[in-house]
Design a protein around this motif. Structure first.
Motif, mmCIF file in Angstrom:
data_model
loop_
_atom_site.group_PDB
_atom_site.id
_atom_site.type_symbol
_atom_site.label_atom_id
_atom_site.label_comp_id
_atom_site.label_asym_id
_atom_site.label_seq_id
_atom_site.Cartn_x
_atom_site.Cartn_y
_atom_site.Cartn_z
ATOM 1 N N THR A 184 -5.127 2.405 9.821
ATOM 2 C CA THR A 184 -3.630 2.502 10.467
ATOM 3 C C THR A 184 -3.159 1.625 11.308
ATOM 4 O O THR A 184 -2.128 1.058 11.711
ATOM 5 C CB THR A 184 -3.614 4.086 11.187
ATOM 6 N N TRP A 192 4.168 3.667 1.277
ATOM 7 C CA TRP A 192 2.889 4.967 1.709
ATOM 8 C C TRP A 192 3.125 6.681 1.800
ATOM 9 O O TRP A 192 3.292 7.724 2.109
ATOM 10 C CB TRP A 192 2.623 4.270 2.834
ATOM 11 N N LYS A 233 3.774 -0.877 3.315
ATOM 12 C CA LYS A 233 3.630 0.766 4.524
ATOM 13 C C LYS A 233 5.143 1.485 4.446
ATOM 14 O O LYS A 233 4.698 2.958 4.218
ATOM 15 C CB LYS A 233 4.059 0.137 5.266
ATOM 16 N N SER A 238 -2.146 2.717 -1.777
ATOM 17 C CA SER A 238 -0.431 3.278 -1.046
ATOM 18 C C SER A 238 -0.440 4.642 -1.215
ATOM 19 O O SER A 238 0.126 5.548 -1.089
ATOM 20 C CB SER A 238 0.666 2.155 -0.923
#
Length: 116
Positions: free
Chosen positions: A86, A107, A104, A65
Motif C-alpha cells: 500500500t 482496486w 488505484k 487489481s
C-alpha cells in the motif's frame, strides 16, 4: 509499488519468484508488448504451478487489481498468503503515474490480505 523489491527479499531466503513482467525481459532489457500480456500471464501461472508441484516456495509479484485476477493463483496453494503493498516505493518498471492512479481507482479490496 514495492512488489518486486519484496519478492527479491523472499527470493534471497529460498523462494522462487515469478511475475508476469518477467515475460517481457529480453537481452536488451524490459520490452513491454501489450499483445503478449496473455502469454506472460499464462507463463507466470504455469511456472508458479510447476514450482509448487516440485515442492518449492513461490512468490508471485503481480498487480492483481481485481480479486478475480488472483483466483487461479489462490487455487494453486491452500496456504497462499496475499500481501498488498500500500506504500509508494517507486517502480522498477517505469509505470507512468497516470496508469498507477487508474489502477488505484479500480482496486478491489481483498480482506484477508496483509497490508504493507
Amino acid at each position: 509499488s514495492g512488489k518486486t523489491t519484496l519478492a527479491a527479499e523472499l527470493k534471497a531466503i529460498g523462494f522462487v519468484h515469478f511475475e508476469n513482467d518477467m515475460w517481457f525481459e529480453r537481452e536488451g532489457g524490459y520490452q513491454y508488448d501489450p499483445s503478449e500480456v496473455e502469454s506472460g500471464q499464462r507463463w507466470c501461472s504455469e511456472s508458479s504451478r510447476d514450482a509448487l508441484l516440485a515442492g518449492r516456495r513461490v512468490v508471485v509479484s503481480n498487480v492483481f487489481s481485481k480479486v478475480e485476477h488472483m483466483a487461479g493463483f489462490l487455487e494453486l496453494d491452500g496456504d497462499a498468503l496475499v500481501i498488498e503493498m500500500t506504500g509508494s516505493f517507486g517502480t522498477v518498471h517505469e509505470i507512468p503515474e497516470a496508469k498507477i492512479v487508474q489502477m488505484k481507482a479500480n482496486w478491489d479490496i481483498y480482506e484477508p490480505a496483509i497490508r504493507l
